[in-house]
Design a protein around this motif. Structure first.
Motif, PDB file in Angstrom:
ATOM      1  N   ASP A  93       0.812  -1.212   0.000  1.00  0.00           N
ATOM      2  CA  ASP A  93       0.000   0.000   0.000  1.00  0.00           C
ATOM      3  C   ASP A  93       0.847   1.264   0.000  1.00  0.00           C
ATOM      4  OD1 ASP A  93       0.831  -0.652   2.659  1.00  0.00           O
ATOM      5  OD2 ASP A  93      -0.669   0.721   3.485  1.00  0.00           O
ATOM      6  N   GLN A  97       0.750   4.240  -2.695  1.00  0.00           N
ATOM      7  CA  GLN A  97       0.454   5.633  -2.356  1.00  0.00           C
ATOM      8  C   GLN A  97       1.539   6.574  -2.863  1.00  0.00           C
ATOM      9  OE1 GLN A  97       0.065   4.790   1.833  1.00  0.00           O
ATOM     10  NE2 GLN A  97      -2.109   5.254   1.823  1.00  0.00           N
ATOM     11  N   GLN A 140       0.951  -3.002   7.149  1.00  0.00           N
ATOM     12  CA  GLN A 140       0.676  -2.763   5.726  1.00  0.00           C
ATOM     13  C   GLN A 140      -0.501  -3.583   5.204  1.00  0.00           C
ATOM     14  OE1 GLN A 140       4.570  -3.657   4.178  1.00  0.00           O
ATOM     15  NE2 GLN A 140       5.360  -1.600   4.586  1.00  0.00           N
ATOM     16  N   ASP A 141      -1.195  -4.241   6.108  1.00  0.00           N
ATOM     17  CA  ASP A 141      -2.388  -5.005   5.739  1.00  0.00           C
ATOM     18  C   ASP A 141      -3.584  -4.074   5.849  1.00  0.00           C
ATOM     19  OD1 ASP A 141      -4.298  -6.883   5.235  1.00  0.00           O
ATOM     20  OD2 ASP A 141      -3.928  -8.099   7.019  1.00  0.00           O
ATOM     21  N   VAL A 142      -4.054  -3.549   4.714  1.00  0.00           N
ATOM     22  CA  VAL A 142      -5.137  -2.560   4.726  1.00  0.00           C
ATOM     23  C   VAL A 142      -6.390  -3.153   4.086  1.00  0.00           C
ATOM     24  CG1 VAL A 142      -3.568  -0.595   4.723  1.00  0.00           C
ATOM     25  CG2 VAL A 142      -4.319  -1.555   2.546  1.00  0.00           C
ATOM     26  N   PRO A 143      -7.570  -2.643   4.438  1.00  0.00           N
ATOM     27  CA  PRO A 143      -8.816  -3.253   3.966  1.00  0.00           C
ATOM     28  C   PRO A 143      -9.029  -3.195   2.456  1.00  0.00           C
ATOM     29  CG  PRO A 143      -9.224  -1.848   5.869  1.00  0.00           C
ATOM     30  CD  PRO A 143      -7.814  -1.590   5.439  1.00  0.00           C
ATOM     31  N   ASN A 144      -8.527  -2.153   1.817  1.00  0.00           N
ATOM     32  CA  ASN A 144      -8.863  -1.969   0.395  1.00  0.00           C
ATOM     33  C   ASN A 144      -7.685  -1.355  -0.334  1.00  0.00           C
ATOM     34  OD1 ASN A 144     -10.187  -1.735  -2.061  1.00  0.00           O
ATOM     35  ND2 ASN A 144     -11.504  -0.052  -1.411  1.00  0.00           N
ATOM     36  N   GLN A 145      -6.638  -2.110  -0.528  1.00  0.00           N
ATOM     37  CA  GLN A 145      -5.435  -1.580  -1.158  1.00  0.00           C
ATOM     38  C   GLN A 145      -5.710  -1.082  -2.572  1.00  0.00           C
ATOM     39  OE1 GLN A 145      -1.705  -3.757  -0.566  1.00  0.00           O
ATOM     40  NE2 GLN A 145      -1.210  -3.460  -2.731  1.00  0.00           N
TER      41      GLN A 145
END
Length: 591
Positions: A93, A97, A140-145
């Motif tokens: 992610d 970004q 770095q584990d995000v819901p909606n990369q």
């Protein structure tokens, strides 16, 4: 035990993984470069590339890029000058970004590019090879990369199994290269990249992009009839030159019927600037020569253009017929957009112009001969008048003006040099004076996230190592290019190019925008806009410190040509050069 014996004992077992399949598929699909900013998610990719190199396999060349915005900008420039998409690898992610505004640029510029990002591992207790082993894998584990970039992509996809990695890649490239072209974004967890799989034979030819279509014969007949009926026809374009073969077709049509061409915010060489039927540029301010052309026209043919005119400043007559040929005529990704037209054709400009020219060639134009000849005479006179006004703007003065700079620069460049133009408030001066006449010699971002030019110049140089590449930029825009990374890459990968900075000591465009909305406001009265940088920044020195380039600074008109010639000599001898040209400073208080 010797180091040699140790090495013999730990020969790695060479298994076939998803990462191997990924590298081979991109290679077989014609990808020549991997532009990479690597992280923990790419471990198996790195292993795959090392293994391929060890085994002597053909593979794309890897270009290490210290900043993701730059990574995508290089791929952008390469795809622009070649038409071929390349692969960009970014880190989960955070790397996604850090692509920042470059994703806006590739989307708005309709640039085909394959972007791949890893994902945090999907397992946490060593259930699979590649399971989480670092604390960052949790952060770095995000819901909606994919949601970070989805609005800017033609296509996003998560690969959940290595068994269909090849098909997923080929479909992504197919989407990127089908009109309207654009970027695609693929991602997968680290375990999938490490997965041991059986090699499967997938045919690249089964995933070709959609075949382009031109307008039909009856549609071409409509356009030709409108052109013949019109007393003051006009053609407007911005990016027709992205298909180089379309340019001579446009020239043929203009010459056959004596139709003038105006370029609106061009970011390709669309029509030879010195052609007598070229009648100037629309720079989106409405304060230039093309405004009258739009108001006078009784038929306008728009070809490959997003913004042919600004309705606030100018618009066609009520009875003017407007037709539109474009790969994206309704601009589906621009929420507020409307230009009243009689007919819109979603079609390839090259194929459409070929059909229109075919129709014209079959006509008996004898009854139109006198009108066509008279119009040609008038267009030539207007073109000469235009050139005269442009030359007056570039006259000598006590300081270096944008027009003097671009006129002098043109005199030291060759016709085949590739110019990457991101001068923003000085676009008009570049178009008026650089005046390119060969296809594939002028490019712009086609978008508005500043900083494209540095990476794009490297991409253009990689694609054309035998050509001189020149990046034109403002001082504010130059800082957005991440110049320390730009010049490190240029030195590391032998892609020297010339940068010319139009330095007016600040962001001129926000000041102009403010004056456009509040011409008599307090900011104007107090001359305070918070956009000035002052004279402290020696921008040319960044290139020397980070990339073995040579920096030059010039503020005197008497020294300008000599400095530009020295810089060109530097580039021709294998080193990048940056010329910091101090223009007349903006008025207004310092930051």
């Amino acid at each position: 035990m010797t180091g040699h014996n140790k090495q013999q004992e730990v020969q790695p077992e060479l298994v076939y993984t998803t990462s191997d399949a990924m590298m081979e598929t991109l290679r077989d699909a014609g990808v020549e470069y991997f532009f990479v900013g690597l992280g923990s998610d790419h471990a198996s990719l790195i292993e795959s590339w090392a293994k391929a190199e060890e085994q002597g396999k053909d593979m794309p060349k890897i270009i290490v890029c210290p900043h993701e915005f730059l990574t995508l900008s290089i791929a952008h420039g390469y795809a622009q000058v070649t038409g071929r998409p390349q692969a960009v690898f970014v880190h989960v992610d955070v790397g996604t970004q850090n692509l920042g505004g470059s994703i806006h640029n590739v989307m708005r510029g309709r640039i085909p590019v394959f972007i791949f990002a890893g994902m945090s591992p999907a397992t946490a207790e060593n259930e699979l090879p590649g399971s989480r082993n670092e604390f960052i894998h949790y952060l770095q584990d995000v819901p909606n990369q994919a949601g970070i970039v989805r609005d800017y992509m033609k296509y996003t996809h998560t690969v959940n199994s290595g068994k269909n990695m090849k098909q997923s890649i080929l479909r992504s490239l197919q989407m990127a290269q089908s009109e309207p072209k654009g970027p695609v974004y693929m991602m997968t967890p680290r375990e999938v990249l490490a997965e041991e799989i059986e090699d499967n034979d997938v045919q690249v030819d089964h995933f070709k992009p959609v075949e382009p279509q031109g307008i039909t014969g009856s549609q071409a007949d409509h356009v030709v009839n409108q052109l013949l009926k019109a007393k003051k026809p006009l053609i407007i374009t911005s990016y027709l030159g992205r298909q180089e073969e379309a340019v001579p077709e446009l020239v043929q049509l203009a010459e056959s019927l004596s139709v003038p061409v105006v370029e609106s915010g061009p970011y390709y060489m669309n029509f030879p600037s010195d052609h007598p039927f070229h009648l100037g540029y629309e720079d989106y301010t409405g304060s230039n020569e093309s405004t009258d052309r739009v108001k006078e026209a009784d038929y306008i043919l728009v070809i490959d253009c997003d913004v042919p005119w600004i309705p606030l400043h100018t618009k066609p007559k009520e009875d003017c017929v407007v037709d539109w040929i474009d790969i994206d005529p309704t601009k589906e990704n621009i929420p507020l957009w409307y230009y009243p037209t009689q007919k819109q054709f979603q079609a390839n400009s090259y194929l459409s112009l070929k059909e229109i020219n075919k129709q014209v060639s079959q006509l008996d134009l004898s009854t139109h001969k006198d009108a066509i000849a008279l119009r040609a005479k008038g267009l030539k006179a207007k073109h000469e008048e235009l050139l005269s006004r442009w030359n007056e703007k570039a006259e000598e003065s006590s300081y270096i003006t944008p027009d003097l700079l671009t006129k002098t620069l043109k005199s030291v460049l060759d016709e085949d040099d590739i110019v990457m133009n991101e001068t923003i408030s000085n676009f008009g001066a570049v178009w008026r004076n650089i005046r390119r006449n060969k296809v594939g010699t002028l490019y712009g971002a086609g978008a508005s996230s500043l900083g494209w030019n540095g990476g794009a110049a490297i991409g253009a140089k990689l694609a054309n190592p035998d050509k001189r590449v020149v990046a034109l930029t403002g001082d504010g825009t130059y800082m957005f290019t991440v110049p320390s990374s730009v010049h490190w890459i240029a030195s590391q990968y032998k892609t020297p190019f010339l940068t010319v900075i139009f330095n007016n000591r600040g962001w001129k465009s926000p000041k102009l925008s403010t004056l456009g909305v509040h011409p008599d406001g307090v900011a104007s009265t107090n001359d305070k806009f918070w956009v000035n940088f002052g004279d402290n920044a020696r921008m040319e020195k960044i290139s020397e410190a980070s990339g073995d380039a040579i920096g030059y600074a010039v503020s005197s008109p008497d020294e300008l040509r000599e400095v530009l010639e020295q810089a060109v000599y530097t580039v021709d001898n294998g080193r990048s050069a940056v010329v910091n040209v101090y223009l007349e400073p903006q008025t207004g208080q310092e930051l």
